[in-house]
Structure formats: structure tokens, C-alpha cells
Design an enzyme around this catalytic site. Structure first.
Site, PDB file in Angstrom:
ATOM      1  N   GLU A  70       1.124  -1.408   0.208  1.00 58.21           N
ATOM      2  CA  GLU A  70       0.105   0.030   0.253  1.00 58.21           C
ATOM      3  C   GLU A  70       1.059   1.394  -0.121  1.00 58.21           C
ATOM      4  O   GLU A  70       0.447   2.065  -0.642  1.00 58.21           O
ATOM      5  CB  GLU A  70      -0.895  -0.253   1.302  1.00 58.21           C
ATOM      6  CG  GLU A  70      -2.229  -1.095   1.922  1.00 58.21           C
ATOM      7  CD  GLU A  70      -1.513  -2.583   2.186  1.00 58.21           C
ATOM      8  OE1 GLU A  70       0.255  -2.889   2.011  1.00 58.21           O
ATOM      9  OE2 GLU A  70      -2.176  -2.674   3.523  1.00 58.21           O
ATOM     10  N   CYS A  73      -0.066   1.569   6.641  1.00 61.13           N
ATOM     11  CA  CYS A  73      -0.254   1.056   6.542  1.00 61.13           C
ATOM     12  C   CYS A  73      -2.168   1.850   5.883  1.00 61.13           C
ATOM     13  O   CYS A  73      -2.284   3.424   5.105  1.00 61.13           O
ATOM     14  CB  CYS A  73      -1.085   0.352   5.528  1.00 61.13           C
ATOM     15  SG  CYS A  73       0.691  -0.377   4.477  1.00 61.13           S
ATOM     16  N   CYS A  87      -2.155  -2.616   7.740  1.00 63.00           N
ATOM     17  CA  CYS A  87      -2.143  -2.824   8.719  1.00 63.00           C
ATOM     18  C   CYS A  87      -1.897  -1.249  10.079  1.00 63.00           C
ATOM     19  O   CYS A  87      -2.621  -0.250   8.933  1.00 63.00           O
ATOM     20  CB  CYS A  87      -0.426  -2.974   8.922  1.00 63.00           C
ATOM     21  SG  CYS A  87       1.098  -1.841   8.007  1.00 63.00           S
TER      22      CYS A  87
END
Lengths: 152, 152
Positions: B57, B88, B85
Site C-alpha cells: 500500500e 498503511c 496494517c
């Protein structure tokens, strides 16, 4: 004689933040230190790079990992002038960095706005990461305030 | 006739994830789409770059911003094979991306592990960001499972 304490290295991070300020970027600066040596520096370059991920901490982590040839930084300490945001918090989590020292709180964008750390202060970080806050916080906060005053 | 729906672009993200898998990286892939055109791609390159911030990402956001010359992506949709996560999630917050579509949940490292979204599902993102999950989730999850089976 130089004393290599948290204030000493926070002043190094503030010098990075000043570079951001001078470049008309939100003034956040960071250094990463191992055995009292600065191995990486970074300051906010979001505007310069047109990249929302180019925060001081991200640039410093990438730089330190590149220098060490490792994706983990367990022996390193990050000094950053302002409380990390959620993105930087996550990056520091993945790096397993040994210690994080930050200056001013960031009520608007800091990770503590989103994550309840009341029962576990290191929650979003690696369990072994030590967190210290408030080092030169007034000076770090003043740099932010001066920037946003100038912007108005 | 091609139908440009969420599954179509999630398959593009899965092709990126497959590149990560083939390179022995945790298989997460992403594409960023504007007006049914892919403007950026990314797959996890943490091992290759020795950089804990080199998630699919992050690489895709940096690439899309570079392509557009803008630090904001309000008209874009990110397709990513696995729940972002915390890092990101924060990067996507800063990008003000219009929409996020993810495949499989990530109970171990996804942002929902850290952030209580029960009262506000877009909490960690920009308030205008739309979130869709579960697109091709079984296939996206299977790629992750196959990777960790291989690692054991």
C-alpha cells in the site's frame, strides 16, 4: 564535555525539524541513534516529494535500515520532535526499534488519539520497545505553533 | 465484455501479490484505480529493500501521488489483498483516498486489532473514505496461508 542524554539527541532532531520549517513543511524532525551515534536523519518532506508517506520518522527508518542492511532496529533509539502519527507508529512497530523518545504531544494527529494505551503503553509498538515522551516538549511544540501561526 | 467491478481490480491486486509470493515476500499486493484505470501498483518488498515500510500500500500510494503530482488521492480507490496494517492505515488516512477495498482480514496485524471501529468504521481514515472488505477474501487469504505453510 558532551553529555549524550535524551536532550542532546532531541536537539539533533530539532535541527532536522528546523530544516522542515525552513522549507515550509510541517516542522517535524527525527534522528536514529545507535551507541550514541546518529545513523540516520529525517525531516518531513511531504510537500517537496508530494508524498503523504514522507514523514520524518518514515524517512529516518528507511535510511537507518538501508545503512544497517537490516529491516529491524532493536538496538536503535528514534528521537522525534512530535508524537508519531498512526502511520509512523506502525512503521516503528514493524522495525522493532528499541526505544522511541518524542518531544511534544500531538493531540490532533498523534497515535494516542486512535489507540487506547491505558492498559498497555507500548500497545501499538513491539512489546520490547521503550517509550519516553516530553523531552524538550515546549520547544518542540513551539516550533509547530510558530509554523501554523505563519500559515494563517 | 470486461466488467470493471471490485472483483476485477482485486484480481489485479492479486497479480501483484503473486509477484511478492514468487519473490519470497509476504504476499500482499495493491493497485490504485482512478476512473477504471490502474494508476499505480505495488507489492510487498520488505525483504528485497530491507525496509519495514515497503508494504504494497505504501509503495502504491507513493507511486500514485508521484504519478498525479498530488499528495491527496480523493478520486482514487485502493484495492489491496489483505486488511491494511496500522502503518498503511495511517498512510491511507493522510492520502485522503476516496475508497479502500480489501480482501482478507488480518487478525494478527490488521488495523482493526488496534483500533475500535465499533462506533465509527472509518475512524482511522479520512471521514470521507469509503471502506469495503471481503472481496475475493478466500483467494486472498489462501495466498497468505500458502506462503506461511511454505515457510514452516
Amino acid at each position: 564535555m558532551l553529555v549524550y542524554d535524551d536532550e542532546f539527541f532531541m536537539r539533533q532532531a530539532m535541527r532536522e525539524a528546523q530544516k522542515a520549517f525552513d522549507a515550509d513543511e510541517v516542522p517535524v524532525g527525527a534522528v536514529i541513534v545507535i551507541n550514541n551515534k546518529v545513523v540516520a536523519r529525517g525531516y518531513n518532506q511531504v510537500e517537496l516529494l508530494n508524498d503523504p508517506t514522507a514523514h520524518a520518522e518514515i524517512l529516518a527508518v528507511t535510511s537507518a535500515c538501508n545503512f544497517l542492511g537490516s529491516k529491524y532496529l532493536p538496538d536503535a533509539t528514534l528521537f522525534v520532535t512530535v508524537e508519531p502519527c498512526l502511520m509512523c507508529c506502525g512503521a516503528l512497530h514493524w522495525s522493532k526499534i528499541g526505544k522511541i523518545v518524542y518531544g511534544a504531544d500531538d493531540v490532533k494527529n498523534g497515535y494516542k488519539k486512535y489507540i487506547d494505551i491505558s492498559t498497555n503503553p507500548t500497545l501499538p509498538f513491539h512489546p520490547k520497545t521503550e517509550i519516553v515522551s516530553g523531552i524538550l516538549k515546549d520547544e518542540c511544540a513551539e516550533m509547530m505553533k510558530a509554523f501554523f501561526r505563519k500559515k494563517r
